[in-house]
Design a protein around this motif. Structure first.
Motif, mmCIF file in Angstrom:
data_model
loop_
_atom_site.group_PDB
_atom_site.id
_atom_site.type_symbol
_atom_site.label_atom_id
_atom_site.label_comp_id
_atom_site.label_asym_id
_atom_site.label_seq_id
_atom_site.Cartn_x
_atom_site.Cartn_y
_atom_site.Cartn_z
ATOM 1 N N ALA A 30 -0.333 10.448 9.651
ATOM 2 C CA ALA A 30 -0.627 9.054 10.014
ATOM 3 C C ALA A 30 0.625 8.392 10.592
ATOM 4 O O ALA A 30 0.568 7.701 11.617
ATOM 5 C CB ALA A 30 -1.120 8.295 8.792
ATOM 6 N N GLU A 31 1.733 8.642 9.958
ATOM 7 C CA GLU A 31 2.985 8.037 10.407
ATOM 8 C C GLU A 31 3.347 8.526 11.806
ATOM 9 O O GLU A 31 3.799 7.760 12.659
ATOM 10 C CB GLU A 31 4.088 8.418 9.419
ATOM 11 C CG GLU A 31 5.378 7.696 9.584
ATOM 12 C CD GLU A 31 6.400 8.133 8.516
ATOM 13 O OE1 GLU A 31 6.741 7.282 7.681
ATOM 14 O OE2 GLU A 31 6.832 9.284 8.521
ATOM 15 N N PHE A 32 3.097 9.808 12.028
ATOM 16 C CA PHE A 32 3.424 10.384 13.325
ATOM 17 C C PHE A 32 2.535 9.800 14.422
ATOM 18 O O PHE A 32 3.002 9.453 15.506
ATOM 19 C CB PHE A 32 3.268 11.905 13.263
ATOM 20 C CG PHE A 32 3.886 12.620 14.421
ATOM 21 C CD1 PHE A 32 5.241 12.901 14.425
ATOM 22 C CD2 PHE A 32 3.121 13.002 15.508
ATOM 23 C CE1 PHE A 32 5.829 13.558 15.495
ATOM 24 C CE2 PHE A 32 3.699 13.660 16.586
ATOM 25 C CZ PHE A 32 5.057 13.940 16.584
ATOM 26 N N LEU A 33 1.241 9.688 14.110
ATOM 27 C CA LEU A 33 0.322 9.119 15.097
ATOM 28 C C LEU A 33 0.663 7.663 15.363
ATOM 29 O O LEU A 33 0.667 7.193 16.494
ATOM 30 C CB LEU A 33 -1.131 9.252 14.623
ATOM 31 C CG LEU A 33 -1.646 10.681 14.457
ATOM 32 C CD1 LEU A 33 -3.086 10.665 13.975
ATOM 33 C CD2 LEU A 33 -1.550 11.453 15.766
ATOM 34 N N LEU A 45 0.842 -1.189 0.000
ATOM 35 C CA LEU A 45 0.000 0.000 0.000
ATOM 36 C C LEU A 45 0.887 1.253 0.000
ATOM 37 O O LEU A 45 0.662 2.199 -0.746
ATOM 38 C CB LEU A 45 -0.861 -0.022 1.267
ATOM 39 C CG LEU A 45 -2.124 0.812 1.203
ATOM 40 C CD1 LEU A 45 -3.081 0.226 0.173
ATOM 41 C CD2 LEU A 45 -2.777 0.865 2.577
ATOM 42 N N TYR A 46 1.918 1.200 0.851
ATOM 43 C CA TYR A 46 2.813 2.345 0.927
ATOM 44 C C TYR A 46 3.488 2.583 -0.416
ATOM 45 O O TYR A 46 3.609 3.713 -0.881
ATOM 46 C CB TYR A 46 3.878 2.160 2.018
ATOM 47 C CG TYR A 46 4.837 3.324 1.991
ATOM 48 C CD1 TYR A 46 4.438 4.547 2.509
ATOM 49 C CD2 TYR A 46 6.063 3.229 1.350
ATOM 50 C CE1 TYR A 46 5.258 5.649 2.416
ATOM 51 C CE2 TYR A 46 6.893 4.337 1.250
ATOM 52 C CZ TYR A 46 6.480 5.548 1.782
ATOM 53 O OH TYR A 46 7.286 6.641 1.672
ATOM 54 N N ARG A 47 3.918 1.493 -1.035
ATOM 55 C CA ARG A 47 4.661 1.659 -2.293
ATOM 56 C C ARG A 47 3.773 2.229 -3.399
ATOM 57 O O ARG A 47 4.237 3.022 -4.226
ATOM 58 C CB ARG A 47 5.268 0.322 -2.717
ATOM 59 C CG ARG A 47 6.373 -0.079 -1.755
ATOM 60 C CD ARG A 47 6.934 -1.438 -2.027
ATOM 61 N NE ARG A 47 7.822 -1.830 -0.928
ATOM 62 C CZ ARG A 47 8.450 -2.980 -0.850
ATOM 63 N NH1 ARG A 47 8.310 -3.887 -1.810
ATOM 64 N NH2 ARG A 47 9.229 -3.255 0.170
ATOM 65 N N VAL A 48 2.488 1.857 -3.384
ATOM 66 C CA VAL A 48 1.564 2.425 -4.368
ATOM 67 C C VAL A 48 1.443 3.931 -4.141
ATOM 68 O O VAL A 48 1.529 4.735 -5.067
ATOM 69 C CB VAL A 48 0.179 1.740 -4.262
ATOM 70 C CG1 VAL A 48 -0.840 2.465 -5.123
ATOM 71 C CG2 VAL A 48 0.288 0.276 -4.656
ATOM 72 N N LEU A 49 1.283 4.292 -2.876
ATOM 73 C CA LEU A 49 1.190 5.709 -2.537
ATOM 74 C C LEU A 49 2.448 6.452 -3.006
ATOM 75 O O LEU A 49 2.372 7.513 -3.639
ATOM 76 C CB LEU A 49 1.029 5.866 -1.026
ATOM 77 C CG LEU A 49 0.986 7.315 -0.520
ATOM 78 C CD1 LEU A 49 -0.364 7.939 -0.808
ATOM 79 C CD2 LEU A 49 1.291 7.397 0.969
ATOM 80 N N ALA A 50 3.610 5.854 -2.712
ATOM 81 C CA ALA A 50 4.867 6.496 -3.099
ATOM 82 C C ALA A 50 4.938 6.676 -4.612
ATOM 83 O O ALA A 50 5.343 7.730 -5.099
ATOM 84 C CB ALA A 50 6.049 5.670 -2.596
ATOM 85 N N ALA A 51 4.497 5.648 -5.336
ATOM 86 C CA ALA A 51 4.540 5.754 -6.794
ATOM 87 C C ALA A 51 3.653 6.898 -7.275
ATOM 88 O O ALA A 51 4.036 7.666 -8.168
ATOM 89 C CB ALA A 51 4.104 4.433 -7.414
ATOM 90 N N TYR A 95 1.013 15.156 3.433
ATOM 91 C CA TYR A 95 0.773 15.529 4.825
ATOM 92 C C TYR A 95 -0.162 14.561 5.529
ATOM 93 O O TYR A 95 -0.034 14.348 6.732
ATOM 94 C CB TYR A 95 0.329 16.987 4.924
ATOM 95 C CG TYR A 95 1.522 17.891 4.734
ATOM 96 C CD1 TYR A 95 2.457 18.021 5.749
ATOM 97 C CD2 TYR A 95 1.779 18.524 3.526
ATOM 98 C CE1 TYR A 95 3.600 18.788 5.577
ATOM 99 C CE2 TYR A 95 2.918 19.295 3.341
ATOM 100 C CZ TYR A 95 3.826 19.424 4.360
ATOM 101 O OH TYR A 95 4.966 20.173 4.192
ATOM 102 N N THR A 96 -1.089 13.976 4.803
ATOM 103 C CA THR A 96 -1.930 12.961 5.453
ATOM 104 C C THR A 96 -1.055 11.781 5.865
ATOM 105 O O THR A 96 -1.157 11.275 6.978
ATOM 106 C CB THR A 96 -3.024 12.458 4.491
ATOM 107 O OG1 THR A 96 -3.613 13.586 3.884
ATOM 108 C CG2 THR A 96 -4.056 11.636 5.216
#
Ligand SMILES: O=c1ccn([C@@H]2O[C@H](COP(=O)(O)OP(=O)(O)O[C@H]3O[C@H](CO)[C@@H](O)[C@H](O)[C@H]3O)[C@@H](O)[C@H]2O)c(=O)[nH]1
Ligand SMILES: [Mn+2]
Length: 746
Positions: free
Chosen positions: A583-586, A22-28, A578-579
């Motif tokens: 999320a990562e921070f939380l 999921l992360y990699r899709v977002l990064a792409a 920023y979302t």
């Protein structure tokens, strides 16, 4: 559970994180949008000779930089690894057949690192759940302070009560102050008698030490009580004295027993020789002296290094580390085990972002996936011979954790029979003398490297480049807790040292960008680069946080209009980035307000610490500037300042040149926002800016919003933590002249 065919059970396991697809899709998708932004910049650039071409190219450069830097940060997120240890298997397999562990605690200034704090750290590591005859604790005192020495003498007496108490009641944490503080909250009825005794003993010790500290010198009767004080007779100053070495608890001494008759860990005080005309190389120099002196005294195979404020919060951490080193299959390739740097004084919303949550909960796990984290100077277990310079050879595969070494620094194997501590002290002093390192590889190929403000990072990198792996272990119960800086100036100074050091590494012969090529994995190279490029972020961020706002004031758009399709990639990046970051921070355990504070400190570091670090490094490499010193981070502050820290009120009190640049940027944005709104109201109305310059408007408004505490410090506060008026005046003049010049003269 991982069971090998011969029934062998590993001592640790590593799991890769789930949900990475999921992360990699977002990064792409972010990458795609970034490309669109670049395309927009290139295709819409004003042509040669046209107004504003230079500004436009500047924006293009900044956006190229942001894209490049974002790409680097992917190395921290692409492939996270989480580790777990099996300490029960270690005990079953090895029992008490464990290697010697030498713990190094470094201190450098009794005024900013109070002796009571230092001895708390020392006591916490002396009380590790580990065979005491295999544990030795060394305190390196770069101040050569008899106050610190006195505190250590007191602690060596108190340890006789403290260690059995910890073992009997399985106390955690084993730093007395932290434990006693925690206990007053939740009263434990099971051990009232012993607890009262221990508490009284501790309070007495504390009073004695603090009284002596207040006095600033030792009373005569104290001086006579311990022979070690006589070593100060020839002492002239912090920067000019002989080696002072004292074995305060000697494991071989039959009298060195605790109240239960058990052996105590060895305890050694060392103040290496200092002479004004010898470079002492700060902490790296102290560590190398410790490595040599300890090799003559206890010569533990494993070295744990902690800063004097980082007390042990988990008495089992040594065993955790050994699970990595002693694993029969994979242990042989691991050079060091790094624990995260955690703090016991951070506040809920972490005003200064000093807990570095995302770094320890995400980024270092990412580095671990590519060969292991950086060495960050504290909370790190090393194998002695590797720290001394041993190279990794493939033939070592499968070799057991053993005593032999190829080119490690090794002095005494076993102490000569009957040798007294006094004789040993005299013999070992030479290892801490200034001249010892002349014409040797110390500071180059052996031990910690010299000449870099982040001796830890460059040393770790060179170890990894020699073929070793490292491991990041981040257990639920924090292994070490330290003191985070409590004022804005301290944070900025600390980050200046770090970013400057990392940037120097990038430009040095150990650069992760070229030297490390082919020696460590590409992912790790990128991961290192991410930190090494910290300083150079200042240019793009400074540009982006000033220029678009000035153009907003003049009414010139630099970004697509709301109705343009090119607006979409910008909007997509802002929202998704920023979302995700929130999320990562939380997920890393932070709060929403904490995240907001983190964004502010992100900006502040880039527009002050990194900027100065960048300028200093460049001027230094051009030979215009000489070396800077290691500015030690203060670990105590005035009560008033501390109260504001607890209430999360930003501290601008001690005037720092870095505040000028922060305040100027903040004021420029304030003037631009107010000015452009005024213009808009007088002319076409607010709605118009919003349609033609939505991004510039938003950027400027957010910059103003995030700087709110700074405006308060400038204009609305009266306490001693407000912005000093000299800085206020300077930055107002600078900001107003920049805006006027820009609106009327260009
Ligand atoms: O000449 C010196 C200067 C410092 N120190 C010790 O080094 C440690 C770290 O110094 P501190 O001022 O607390 O710096 P931090 O920025 O908190 O330290 C981080 O960053 C440093 C590199 O910049 C590493 O050395 C540290 O281990 C790491 O915790 C402290 O125990 C000091 O006593 C010395 O022993 N000798
Ligand atoms: Mn520190």
């Amino acid at each position: 559970m991982e069971v090998e065919n011969n029934g062998y059970l590993p001592l640790f396991e590593a799991k890769t994180a789930k949900g990475r697809t999921l992360y990699r899709v977002l990064a792409a998708s972010v990458f795609l949008a970034t490309c669109l932004i670049w395309a927009y910049r290139v295709s819409h650039a004003p042509s040669q000779g046209e107004d504003g071409r230079l500004v436009w190219l500047g924006l293009l450069a900044a956006e190229l930089w942001f894209g490049f830097y974002w790409f680097l940060t992917q190395a921290h997120r692409w492939n996270l690894v989480f580790r777990q240890t099996f300490k029960d298997r270690l005990s079953l397999r090895y029992g008490n057949e464990l290697p010697g562990v030498d713990v190094f605690v470094c201190t450098a200034d009794p005024a900013i690192e109070p002796p009571m704090m230092v001895v708390n750290t020392v006591l916490s590591v002396m009380a590790y759940d580990y065979p005491p005859e295999k544990l030795s604790v060394y305190l390196s005192d770069d101040a050569g302070s008899c106050l610190t020495f006195y505190a250590l003498v007191e602690a060596s007496q108190f340890a006789k009560y403290w260690i059995p108490f910890c073992k009997k009641f399985n106390v955690e944490p084993r730093a007395p102050a932290a434990y006693l503080d925690s206990i007053s909250v939740s009263k434990d009825p099971k051990k009232p008698k012993e607890l009262t005794i221990i508490k009284d003993l501790y309070e007495d010790m504390k009073n004695r030490v603090e009284n002596v500290a207040k006095l600033g010198r030792l009373p005569e009767e104290v001086h006579l009580r311990h022979k070690g004080f006589s070593q100060w007779d020839s002492y002239s100053s912090t920067r000019d004295h002989d080696t002072i070495l004292q074995i305060l608890i000697d494991e071989k001494d039959p009298d060195a027993k605790d109240t239960e008759g058990c052996v105590l860990p060895t305890l050694v005080y060392l103040a290496r020789e200092k002479r004004p005309h010898y470079l002492h190389n700060f902490k790296a120099g102290a560590m190398n002296a410790l490595i040599r002196v300890s090799s003559a005294i206890s010569n533990g195979l494993v070295i744990l290094n902690v800063d004097c404020d980082m007390y042990s919060n988990n008495s089992l951490a040594v065993r955790d580390a050994l699970c990595f080193f002693m694993d029969e299959k994979k242990g042989h390739e691991i050079a060091y085990v790094q624990f995260p740097q955690n703090f016991d004084n951070t506040t809920m919303n972490d005003l200064y972002g000093s807990s570095m949550r995302v770094l320890s909960q995400v980024e270092f796990h990412g580095l671990d996936g590519y060969g292991g984290p950086l060495y960050i100077g504290t909370g790190c277990f090393h194998r002695r011979d590797i720290l001394c310079g041993r190279k990794f050879f493939l033939k070592e595969c499968g070799r057991k954790f053993s005593r032999e070494s190829d080119n490690g620094f090794r002095v005494a194997k076993d102490r000569e029979r009957g040798e007294t501590a006094d004789v040993l002290e005299e013999k070992s002093k030479v290892f801490a003398s200034c001249a010892y390192e002349n014409n040797t590889e110390w500071g180059k190929e052996m031990g910690l490297k010299y000449g870099c403000p982040v001796e830890d990072v460059i040393t770790g990198l060179s170890i990894q480049c020699r073929g070793w792996k490292s491991v990041y272990f981040n257990p639920e119960r924090k292994a070490f807790l330290g003191v985070a800086p409590t004022t804005l100036a301290q944070v900025l100074v600390q980050h200046k040292r770090w970013s400057e050091g990392d940037f120097q590494i990038l430009l040095s012969k150990y650069s992760p960008a070229w030297f490390a090529n082919g020696k460590i994995s590409l992912g790790l190279q990128l991961g290192y680069c991410c930190y090494c490029f910290w300083a150079s972020n200042c240019l793009a961020v400074l540009y982006y946080s000033v220029v678009p706002s000035l153009y907003l004031l003049r009414g010139i758009p630099l970004f697509p209009e709301l109705s343009s399709p090119w607006f979409l990639p910008f909007a997509y990046i802002v929202i998704s980035k920023y979302t995700y970051s929130l999320a990562e921070f939380l997920w890393s355990g932070g709060t929403v307000l904490g995240w907001w504070n983190e964004q502010r400190i992100w900006l502040y570091k880039r527009t002050s610490s990194y900027l100065l670090a960048f300028i200093d490094t460049i001027t230094k490499s051009l030979g215009l500037n000489s070396d800077t010193a290691f500015v030690i981070t203060a670990k105590v502050s005035k009560q008033e300042v501390y109260n504001r820290y607890v209430k999360e009120i930003m501290e601008f009190g001690d005037s720092s040149p870095m505040f000028t640049s922060l305040a100027t940027v903040a004021l420029v944005n304030l003037v631009c926002l107010v000015g452009s709104m005024k213009n808009a109201i007088m002319n076409e109305g607010i709605r118009r800016i919003y349609e033609t310059m939505p991004i510039q408007f938003l950027l400027c408004a957010i910059l103003v919003l995030i700087n709110w505490p700074l405006y308060q410090g400038l204009f609305f506060r009266n306490d001693s933590g407000k912005m000093p008026s000299s800085i206020a005046i300077k930055s107002i003049v600078l900001a107003v002249s920049a805006c006027t010049y820009f609106t009327f003269l260009t």
